[in-house]
Every structure is written in C-alpha cells, then in structure tokens.
Design an enzyme around this catalytic site. Structure first.
Site, PDB file in Angstrom:
ATOM      1  CE  LYS A   1      -1.120   2.369   3.390  1.00  0.00           C
ATOM      2  NZ  LYS A   1      -1.511   2.950   4.664  1.00  0.00           N
TER       3      LYS A   1
ATOM      4  CB  CYS B   1     -18.341   3.135   5.160  1.00  0.00           C
ATOM      5  SG  CYS B   1     -18.704   1.373   5.043  1.00  0.00           S
TER       6      CYS B   1
ATOM      7  CB  CYS C   1     -26.243   2.201   7.229  1.00  0.00           C
ATOM      8  SG  CYS C   1     -24.870   1.039   7.416  1.00  0.00           S
TER       9      CYS C   1
ATOM     10  CB  CYS D   1     -24.583   5.510   3.774  1.00  0.00           C
ATOM     11  SG  CYS D   1     -23.639   4.877   2.369  1.00  0.00           S
TER      12      CYS D   1
ATOM     13  CB  CYS E   1     -24.913  -0.904   0.977  1.00  0.00           C
ATOM     14  SG  CYS E   1     -23.607  -1.662   1.959  1.00  0.00           S
TER      15      CYS E   1
HETATM   16  S1  SF4 Z   1     -24.811   1.463   3.693  1.00  0.00           S
HETATM   17 FE1  SF4 Z   1     -23.035   0.147   3.223  1.00  0.00          FE
HETATM   18  S2  SF4 Z   1     -21.522   1.551   2.323  1.00  0.00           S
HETATM   19 FE2  SF4 Z   1     -23.038   2.807   3.393  1.00  0.00          FE
HETATM   20  S3  SF4 Z   1     -22.210   3.112   5.470  1.00  0.00           S
HETATM   21 FE3  SF4 Z   1     -23.559   1.307   5.559  1.00  0.00          FE
HETATM   22  S4  SF4 Z   1     -22.163  -0.446   5.231  1.00  0.00           S
HETATM   23 FE4  SF4 Z   1     -21.080   1.393   4.527  1.00  0.00          FE
END
Ligand code: SF4
Length: 304
Positions: free
Chosen positions: A212, A282, A289, A292, A298
C-alpha cells in the site's frame, strides 16, 4: 502463420454469483431498493444479482501480437452490478473533502518547498511508513516534529534511536518503525543518493515498506499509478459493497480482486475516496448507514 485469436467480452450476459458472495440460483430479481429493504427487515444479508456490464475486446496471436481478421472467442469478465452508482454516491458524499485524510494524508505531510525534489519524496515515504496502523492526526504530528529538526536522509541517520523514538511517538509500532526508518534511510543514502526508488519492486524491498505504501509513494512522489493502494478502509468497504467477487481476507487480496475489473483510469482516486468515506461514514464499527447514499444499494447496510 495462423493466428490464434481471443476476444475478452464485458457485457451482454449475466454472470452467476460465485463463491462467498454467490447466490446460486437466480429467479427473476426484485429491484435493488426492495431487496435492501427486505434484507433490513429480516436482518439477513441482501442477496444480489451479478452481471457483467462492460465490453472490452482484445485480440492476440500465439505470440501475443495483435492480429486482424481472426475469429474472436468470447470471455465474460465479472464486475459488481451497482458499482458505478455506488461510486458516484461516494463521490457525492465526499465532495466537501473534509475528512482527516484530505488535510493530513501523506501528500500533505511533506514540505512542498523543501529543496531539492528528492527531499520531498523522502518525506512522502517517511510519512507513509509512519502512517500504517496510525491515525492521520498522529502521523501528521510526528511529521511536524521531524520536519522541525530537518527531515532529510542525513539528518535521520545522524539522529540516535532514542531521540527518533521520542519524535515519532505515539505512532503505532513506533519501536519497529525507528528500526525500519533507520535501515531504509541507510539504503536510500547508499544506493539512491538520498532519493527514493522509482519502481514498485524496489520500494517494497525497503524495510518497513508494504505494497500500500509503495503504490501511494509511486502515485504521490512520482506521479505514477502502479496499482490500487488498499488499506483497512478500502479493504473493508470493498467487501461491504461486494466489490470483490469473493470475500477477501487481506488488503493485498482485495487489491488484486479490484484490479481485475475496476477500470485503470479510476485506480488513482480509489484510496483517498474510500479512506475518507471510511473515516466519516462507513466506519469500521457502527457504520452510519442511515446517512449513507448507498444504503439502498449496499448488501451490508445496517438497520438502526
Ligand atoms: S450502507 Fe453500506 S456503504 Fe453505506 S455506510 Fe452502511 S455499510 Fe457502509
């Protein structure tokens, strides 16, 4: 000479799920949002469809040279179903560029006015070595203290281990990093005239430099994209979004899995984008979530 031809095809046919993410049989799929909502109700992982979407055509003869007029063979290349929309959503969530990595990442820790250019490259590498298993804020603090006393290969080699340890503490594994920084600095002085090497193979051969760090050093210090830099954030998020064909167990496995399908022109932005996303939304534990934009897309979305 007769040419053996091959065509790689991305698109048209739907790839069935395989491995840990695989779904086996594929009845007519409900819409993505319905699937995600159903999963949240039942607290079961979302079962999603997989398909190949892009088309890439390549021809080669038996000597690996391009050939014209040969009959192509079709090969389906897997890619995640919703990755384009998921990526667009992450870009939207990251458009303020206000995560710790945006201000304190390795490229921000070196002195842009430090002459000559090789000193900047050395500082980038050092920041990357300090950053593993360490929060960006802690790395930035250590870099500030090192820069205050002059951060060059010669200066580091003149600094005794005890003093160097005090300067970089409390970065993760600071005792080991003192040893690696000294060893790497000695090699850079002896073999590279105080600069850092310009190839991935030579970078990963340095003590304390992993893949990395090497990919990021190539990108930041040399402006060359050699691969996707995968840390714990990228590894975690790629698995949550099912961007790997199978569940991967290590960042290196994730890197290889992503590089199989992600278009090369996107490789350079993935690390910064996903690291900041992982720092702000995340999260490793209790991902946010509800905030998000990918919640409906997801498979790992949490119901709160
Ligand atoms: S919906 Fe999925 S991508 Fe979004 S924060 Fe939750 S686990 Fe992470």
């Amino acid at each position: 000479m007769m040419a053996a031809a091959r065509m790689l095809r991305r698109g048209q046919s739907r790839a069935t799920g395989v491995g840990s993410w695989g779904n086996g049989e594929e009845p007519a799929p409900p819409g993505n949002q319905e699937v995600a909502a159903e999963s949240r109700k039942s607290h079961r992982p979302v079962k999603r469809q997989r398909k190949a979407q892009r088309l890439h055509v390549a021809y080669e003869d038996s000597h690996g040279e391009k050939s014209e007029g040969a009959e192509p063979l079709a090969v389906t290349v897997w890619e995640p179903q919703d990755w384009c929309q998921q990526l667009a959503n992450i870009r939207t969530m990251r458009n303020r560029k206000d995560a710790p990595v945006d201000q304190l990442g390795a490229e921000h820790c070196c002195d842009p006015s430090a002459p000559p250019k090789q000193v900047q490259r050395y500082q980038v590498l050092l920041a990357l070595m300090l950053s593993s298993q360490t929060k960006d804020q802690v790395t930035a603090g250590a870099m500030q203290r090192l820069r205050a006393q002059g951060l060059t290969v010669n200066r580091i080699l003149q600094t005794d281990d005890n003093t160097l340890g005090k300067l970089i503490y409390p970065v993760g594994f600071w005792r080991s990093k003192v040893k690696f920084i000294k060893q790497t600095s000695a090699i850079l002085q002896q073999r590279y005239d105080g600069d850092i090497p310009a190839s991935l193979a030579e970078l990963v051969a340095l003590p304390g430099v992993g893949p990395k760090m090497a990919h990021l050093a190539m990108a930041v210090a040399w402006g060359t994209v050699s691969g996707i830099a995968v840390d714990t954030h990228v590894h975690r998020i790629a698995n949550r979004l099912r961007w790997t064909r199978r569940m991967t167990k290590s960042p290196e496995e994730t890197r290889a899995a992503l590089e199989e399908w992600l278009p090369r022109e996107l490789w350079h932005e993935i690390n910064g984008l996903l690291v900041g996303f992982g720092q702000q939304i995340c999260l490793p534990i209790h991902p946010r979530c509800q905030a998000c934009l990918n919640q409906a897309l997801c498979p790992a979305a949490q119901s709160l």
